[in-house]
Design a protein around this motif. Structure first.
Motif, PDB file in Angstrom:
ATOM      1  N   TRP A   7       0.930  -1.198   0.097  1.00 32.21           N
ATOM      2  CA  TRP A   7      -0.050   0.013  -0.059  1.00 32.21           C
ATOM      3  C   TRP A   7       0.994   1.351  -0.014  1.00 32.21           C
ATOM      4  O   TRP A   7       1.829   1.206   0.649  1.00 32.21           O
ATOM      5  N   ARG A   8       0.729   2.225  -0.805  1.00 32.27           N
ATOM      6  CA  ARG A   8       1.056   3.431  -0.891  1.00 32.27           C
ATOM      7  C   ARG A   8      -0.075   4.754  -0.891  1.00 32.27           C
ATOM      8  O   ARG A   8      -1.014   4.520  -1.346  1.00 32.27           O
ATOM      9  N   PRO A   9       0.272   5.716  -0.200  1.00 30.71           N
ATOM     10  CA  PRO A   9      -0.686   6.874  -0.394  1.00 30.71           C
ATOM     11  C   PRO A   9      -0.860   7.265  -1.829  1.00 30.71           C
ATOM     12  O   PRO A   9       0.202   7.320  -2.498  1.00 30.71           O
ATOM     13  N   SER A  10      -2.068   7.678  -2.405  1.00 31.28           N
ATOM     14  CA  SER A  10      -2.195   8.252  -3.669  1.00 31.28           C
ATOM     15  C   SER A  10      -2.957   9.424  -3.782  1.00 31.28           C
ATOM     16  O   SER A  10      -3.682   9.594  -2.698  1.00 31.28           O
ATOM     17  N   ALA A  11      -2.964  10.097  -4.786  1.00 35.61           N
ATOM     18  CA  ALA A  11      -3.919  11.434  -5.051  1.00 35.61           C
ATOM     19  C   ALA A  11      -4.184  11.481  -6.310  1.00 35.61           C
ATOM     20  O   ALA A  11      -3.601  10.835  -7.177  1.00 35.61           O
ATOM     21  N   SER A  12      -5.298  12.110  -6.777  1.00 27.30           N
ATOM     22  CA  SER A  12      -5.498  12.401  -8.098  1.00 27.30           C
ATOM     23  C   SER A  12      -6.017  13.749  -8.277  1.00 27.30           C
ATOM     24  O   SER A  12      -6.229  14.694  -7.233  1.00 27.30           O
ATOM     25  N   ALA A  13      -5.937  14.490  -9.283  1.00 23.60           N
ATOM     26  CA  ALA A  13      -6.134  15.913  -9.422  1.00 23.60           C
ATOM     27  C   ALA A  13      -7.408  16.077 -10.419  1.00 23.60           C
ATOM     28  O   ALA A  13      -7.811  15.334 -11.165  1.00 23.60           O
ATOM     29  N   ILE A  29      -7.358  23.929  -8.779  1.00 22.60           N
ATOM     30  CA  ILE A  29      -7.274  22.439  -9.017  1.00 22.60           C
ATOM     31  C   ILE A  29      -7.320  22.013  -7.584  1.00 22.60           C
ATOM     32  O   ILE A  29      -6.437  22.444  -6.744  1.00 22.60           O
ATOM     33  N   ALA A  30      -7.758  20.711  -7.511  1.00 22.18           N
ATOM     34  CA  ALA A  30      -7.707  20.188  -6.144  1.00 22.18           C
ATOM     35  C   ALA A  30      -6.979  18.773  -6.103  1.00 22.18           C
ATOM     36  O   ALA A  30      -7.123  18.039  -7.008  1.00 22.18           O
ATOM     37  N   LEU A  31      -6.253  18.729  -5.266  1.00 18.75           N
ATOM     38  CA  LEU A  31      -5.613  17.299  -5.195  1.00 18.75           C
ATOM     39  C   LEU A  31      -6.285  16.587  -3.984  1.00 18.75           C
ATOM     40  O   LEU A  31      -6.714  17.221  -3.157  1.00 18.75           O
ATOM     41  N   HIS A  35     -12.300  10.965  -1.602  1.00 18.94           N
ATOM     42  CA  HIS A  35     -13.394  12.061  -1.605  1.00 18.94           C
ATOM     43  C   HIS A  35     -13.000  13.313  -0.889  1.00 18.94           C
ATOM     44  O   HIS A  35     -13.634  14.002  -0.759  1.00 18.94           O
ATOM     45  N   LYS A  36     -11.507  13.097  -0.548  1.00 17.82           N
ATOM     46  CA  LYS A  36     -11.031  14.282   0.635  1.00 17.82           C
ATOM     47  C   LYS A  36     -10.278  15.224  -0.227  1.00 17.82           C
ATOM     48  O   LYS A  36      -9.290  14.919  -0.994  1.00 17.82           O
ATOM     49  N   VAL A  37     -10.436  16.630  -0.181  1.00 15.70           N
ATOM     50  CA  VAL A  37      -9.507  17.601  -0.810  1.00 15.70           C
ATOM     51  C   VAL A  37      -8.402  17.734   0.114  1.00 15.70           C
ATOM     52  O   VAL A  37      -8.367  17.824   1.390  1.00 15.70           O
ATOM     53  N   LEU A  38      -7.235  17.372  -0.325  1.00 17.78           N
ATOM     54  CA  LEU A  38      -5.831  17.321   0.323  1.00 17.78           C
ATOM     55  C   LEU A  38      -5.524  18.918   0.128  1.00 17.78           C
ATOM     56  O   LEU A  38      -4.806  19.275   1.126  1.00 17.78           O
ATOM     57  N   ALA A  39      -5.428  19.317  -1.079  1.00 16.91           N
ATOM     58  CA  ALA A  39      -4.912  20.794  -1.150  1.00 16.91           C
ATOM     59  C   ALA A  39      -5.564  21.320  -2.326  1.00 16.91           C
ATOM     60  O   ALA A  39      -6.453  20.615  -3.327  1.00 16.91           O
ATOM     61  N   HIS A  40      -5.850  22.620  -2.399  1.00 13.45           N
ATOM     62  CA  HIS A  40      -6.468  23.443  -3.428  1.00 13.45           C
ATOM     63  C   HIS A  40      -5.440  24.488  -3.922  1.00 13.45           C
ATOM     64  O   HIS A  40      -4.793  25.082  -3.255  1.00 13.45           O
ATOM     65  N   ILE A  49       3.828  23.758  -8.814  1.00 13.09           N
ATOM     66  CA  ILE A  49       4.242  22.364  -8.050  1.00 13.09           C
ATOM     67  C   ILE A  49       4.462  21.488  -9.422  1.00 13.09           C
ATOM     68  O   ILE A  49       5.297  20.501  -9.315  1.00 13.09           O
ATOM     69  N   ALA A  50       3.662  21.540 -10.717  1.00 18.01           N
ATOM     70  CA  ALA A  50       3.825  20.555 -11.697  1.00 18.01           C
ATOM     71  C   ALA A  50       5.333  20.841 -12.166  1.00 18.01           C
ATOM     72  O   ALA A  50       5.989  19.761 -12.525  1.00 18.01           O
ATOM     73  N   ASP A  51       5.683  21.877 -12.345  1.00 20.72           N
ATOM     74  CA  ASP A  51       7.262  22.142 -12.661  1.00 20.72           C
ATOM     75  C   ASP A  51       8.309  21.336 -11.509  1.00 20.72           C
ATOM     76  O   ASP A  51       9.209  20.628 -12.126  1.00 20.72           O
ATOM     77  N   LYS A  52       7.854  21.692 -10.338  1.00 24.31           N
ATOM     78  CA  LYS A  52       8.551  21.145  -9.325  1.00 24.31           C
ATOM     79  C   LYS A  52       8.764  19.345  -9.414  1.00 24.31           C
ATOM     80  O   LYS A  52       9.833  18.814  -9.298  1.00 24.31           O
ATOM     81  N   LEU A  53       7.397  19.128  -9.506  1.00 27.26           N
ATOM     82  CA  LEU A  53       7.276  17.401  -9.879  1.00 27.26           C
ATOM     83  C   LEU A  53       8.115  16.956 -10.714  1.00 27.26           C
ATOM     84  O   LEU A  53       8.641  16.193 -10.831  1.00 27.26           O
ATOM     85  N   HIS A  54       8.048  17.850 -12.020  1.00 29.51           N
ATOM     86  CA  HIS A  54       8.756  17.348 -13.207  1.00 29.51           C
ATOM     87  C   HIS A  54      10.306  17.205 -13.026  1.00 29.51           C
ATOM     88  O   HIS A  54      10.732  16.469 -13.288  1.00 29.51           O
TER      89      HIS A  54
END
Length: 65
Positions: A7-13, A29-31, A35-40, A49-54
Motif C-alpha cells: 500500500w502507498r498513499p495516492s492522490a488524483s487531481a 485544481i484540487a488534489l 473524496h477528500k480534498v488534500l490541497a487546493h 508544483i507541476a514544474d517542481k514535480l517534473h
C-alpha cells in the motif's frame, strides 16, 4: 484496515471550485484522496508544483541510471 506492505498513499487531481466562508468562489485544481480534498491550488500554483514535480522526477530518473 490491515497494513499491507504494497500500500502507498495516492492522490488524483481534478478541476475544483473552492468556496470561501464569505461566499467567494476560487476556481482551481484540487488534489484529492478518495473524496477528500488534500490541497487546493490556483492555476499558477498548480503550474509551479507541476514544474517542481517534473524536476524531481527527472532527478530520480537520472539517479537510477
Amino acid at each position: 484496515m490491515a497494513y499491507s506492505p504494497a500500500w502507498r498513499p495516492s492522490a488524483s487531481a481534478k478541476k475544483y471550485n473552492w468556496l470561501t466562508p464569505n461566499g467567494e468562489t476560487i476556481p482551481g485544481i484540487a488534489l484529492m484522496h478518495r473524496h477528500k480534498v488534500l490541497a487546493h491550488m490556483t492555476p499558477a500554483e498548480a503550474r509551479a508544483i507541476a514544474d517542481k514535480l517534473h524536476d524531481i522526477a527527472d532527478q530520480i530518473e537520472q539517479d537510477e541510471t
